[in-house]
Design an enzyme around this catalytic site. Structure first.
Site, PDB file in Angstrom:
ATOM      1  N   ASP A 160      -4.586  -2.279  -3.253  1.00  0.00           N
ATOM      2  CA  ASP A 160      -5.913  -1.648  -3.297  1.00  0.00           C
ATOM      3  C   ASP A 160      -6.011  -0.530  -4.331  1.00  0.00           C
ATOM      4  O   ASP A 160      -7.031   0.161  -4.401  1.00  0.00           O
ATOM      5  CB  ASP A 160      -6.335  -1.146  -1.915  1.00  0.00           C
ATOM      6  CG  ASP A 160      -5.426  -0.053  -1.361  1.00  0.00           C
ATOM      7  OD1 ASP A 160      -4.625   0.516  -2.126  1.00  0.00           O
ATOM      8  OD2 ASP A 160      -5.520   0.237  -0.147  1.00  0.00           O
ATOM      9  N   HIS A 186      -9.280  -0.167   3.320  1.00  0.00           N
ATOM     10  CA  HIS A 186      -9.988   0.230   4.539  1.00  0.00           C
ATOM     11  C   HIS A 186     -11.312  -0.520   4.690  1.00  0.00           C
ATOM     12  O   HIS A 186     -12.341   0.060   5.030  1.00  0.00           O
ATOM     13  CB  HIS A 186     -10.238   1.737   4.545  1.00  0.00           C
ATOM     14  CG  HIS A 186      -8.972   2.548   4.559  1.00  0.00           C
ATOM     15  ND1 HIS A 186      -8.006   2.430   5.541  1.00  0.00           N
ATOM     16  CD2 HIS A 186      -8.498   3.471   3.688  1.00  0.00           C
ATOM     17  CE1 HIS A 186      -7.014   3.257   5.288  1.00  0.00           C
ATOM     18  NE2 HIS A 186      -7.275   3.888   4.163  1.00  0.00           N
ATOM     19  N   ASP A 196      -1.262  -0.379   5.071  1.00  0.00           N
ATOM     20  CA  ASP A 196      -1.636   1.037   5.118  1.00  0.00           C
ATOM     21  C   ASP A 196      -0.946   1.753   6.275  1.00  0.00           C
ATOM     22  O   ASP A 196      -0.398   2.847   6.107  1.00  0.00           O
ATOM     23  CB  ASP A 196      -3.160   1.157   5.269  1.00  0.00           C
ATOM     24  CG  ASP A 196      -3.600   2.557   5.639  1.00  0.00           C
ATOM     25  OD1 ASP A 196      -3.641   3.417   4.759  1.00  0.00           O
ATOM     26  OD2 ASP A 196      -3.883   2.793   6.840  1.00  0.00           O
ATOM     27  N   ASP A 237       0.844  -1.199   0.000  1.00  0.00           N
ATOM     28  CA  ASP A 237       0.000   0.000   0.000  1.00  0.00           C
ATOM     29  C   ASP A 237       0.875   1.244   0.000  1.00  0.00           C
ATOM     30  O   ASP A 237       2.046   1.197   0.407  1.00  0.00           O
ATOM     31  CB  ASP A 237      -0.910   0.014   1.222  1.00  0.00           C
ATOM     32  CG  ASP A 237      -2.134   0.907   1.048  1.00  0.00           C
ATOM     33  OD1 ASP A 237      -2.344   1.400  -0.082  1.00  0.00           O
ATOM     34  OD2 ASP A 237      -2.869   1.120   2.021  1.00  0.00           O
ATOM     35  N   GLY A 238       0.307   2.345  -0.462  1.00  0.00           N
ATOM     36  CA  GLY A 238       0.982   3.634  -0.433  1.00  0.00           C
ATOM     37  C   GLY A 238       0.109   4.656   0.260  1.00  0.00           C
ATOM     38  O   GLY A 238      -1.117   4.516   0.320  1.00  0.00           O
ATOM     39  N   GLU A 251       1.935   4.119  -4.235  1.00  0.00           N
ATOM     40  CA  GLU A 251       1.380   2.799  -4.529  1.00  0.00           C
ATOM     41  C   GLU A 251       2.297   2.028  -5.480  1.00  0.00           C
ATOM     42  O   GLU A 251       2.525   0.820  -5.307  1.00  0.00           O
ATOM     43  CB  GLU A 251      -0.014   2.943  -5.150  1.00  0.00           C
ATOM     44  CG  GLU A 251      -1.065   3.542  -4.230  1.00  0.00           C
ATOM     45  CD  GLU A 251      -1.698   2.523  -3.296  1.00  0.00           C
ATOM     46  OE1 GLU A 251      -1.236   1.360  -3.279  1.00  0.00           O
ATOM     47  OE2 GLU A 251      -2.647   2.898  -2.583  1.00  0.00           O
TER      48      GLU A 251
END
Length: 269
Positions: A171, A227, A237, A105-106, A145
């Site tokens: 995501d 999320h 995250d 994740d970024g 990302e």
């Protein structure tokens, strides 16, 4: 008047996505129609986390028989790997499992602004490593990302070389499409879009696509909803935001002494 019941936490050991969910609706989306799904509700997050880490002992499998239709490529016959007893694993269509699940994740705040990348690695169904960093002071969500996916592919390369089957969860649909769909055409056109304009972020996309080209027959890249209570995504995250907050320019492993609950208390991206 009867006392109001507190919220429940739902553990999915085997389903479309695994992890801890805070609503039955979200849990049901992961298990309904999924072959041999395994899940159970718990009265507290602590109980759910403990159950997720020890495996689905005593949890009834789902009774639905509809196939999920998902799948991926598993390397050819490989040497046997040591399994952790009671490991929940992560099932996919046809009853196959991936030895290594990587969530990347970024995060960027503001956008553009302070950016960082994060990663959570699961081996044989258990959380094994957390990574964070790649801070850039004028990054974007997209660059963060992309950097995270590049690092995930580096890990995938090592895991596949050791004989493991690997799935990467991301995501960001932009990042997944950029590397798995669009980059081949961009490369043929000299890293330009169909209208002749130069692509953005070539310094990240080009080496990331080169990694993917060499691994695409042996690695699965899947989209995960951000999320949404999926543990691996939530941890990646937090690591991404932690990397931005710490202004860590390298990509380094998070200290080994932690609990999932502690990491989830960190700032969200």
């Amino acid at each position: 008047m009867a006392a109001r019941k507190g919220p429940k936490f739902y553990v999915v050991w085997v389903g479309r996505q695994t992890g801890i969910f805070t609503s039955w609706e979200e849990c049901n989306r992961q298990v309904k129609g999924y072959p041999k799904a395994r899940y159970k509700s718990f009265p507290s997050r602590e109980d759910a986390e403990a159950a997720f880490s020890t495996g689905p002992r005593g949890a009834a499998p789902a009774k639905q028989g509809e196939s999920s239709g998902s799948g991926g490529v598993t390397p050819a016959k490989r040497p046997a790997r040591r399994k952790t007893p009671s490991s929940p694993g992560t099932a996919v269509a046809g009853g196959k499992t991936y030895d290594t699940e990587i969530y990347c994740d970024g995060a960027c705040e503001p956008n553009p602004g302070d950016a960082g990348s994060g990663m959570a690695i699961y081996r044989d169904g258990k959380l094994a490593e957390l990574w964070y960093g790649l801070y850039t002071p004028r990054g974007t969500n997209n660059t963060a990302e992309l950097n995270a996916l590049q690092q995930a592919l580096h890990v995938a390369q090592e895991e596949i070389a050791s004989g493991a089957s690997v799935r990467i969860h991301c995501d960001s649909t932009y990042t997944i499409n950029a590397i798995t769909k669009w980059a081949s055409g961009w490369k043929k056109r000299g890293w330009k879009k169909a209208d002749g304009q130069a692509i953005k972020n070539p310094e990240i996309i080009q080496p990331t696509y080169a990694l993917y080209e060499g691994l695409k027959s042996a690695v699965t890249i899947a989209h995960v909803k951000g999320h949404a209570g999926v543990e691996g995504n939530e941890l990646a995250d937090r690591m991404a935001m932690y990397g931005a907050d710490q202004q860590e320019r390298d990509f380094i492993r998070y200290p080994v002494h932690y609990t999932v609950a502690d990491i989830l208390k960190l700032r969200r991206g």
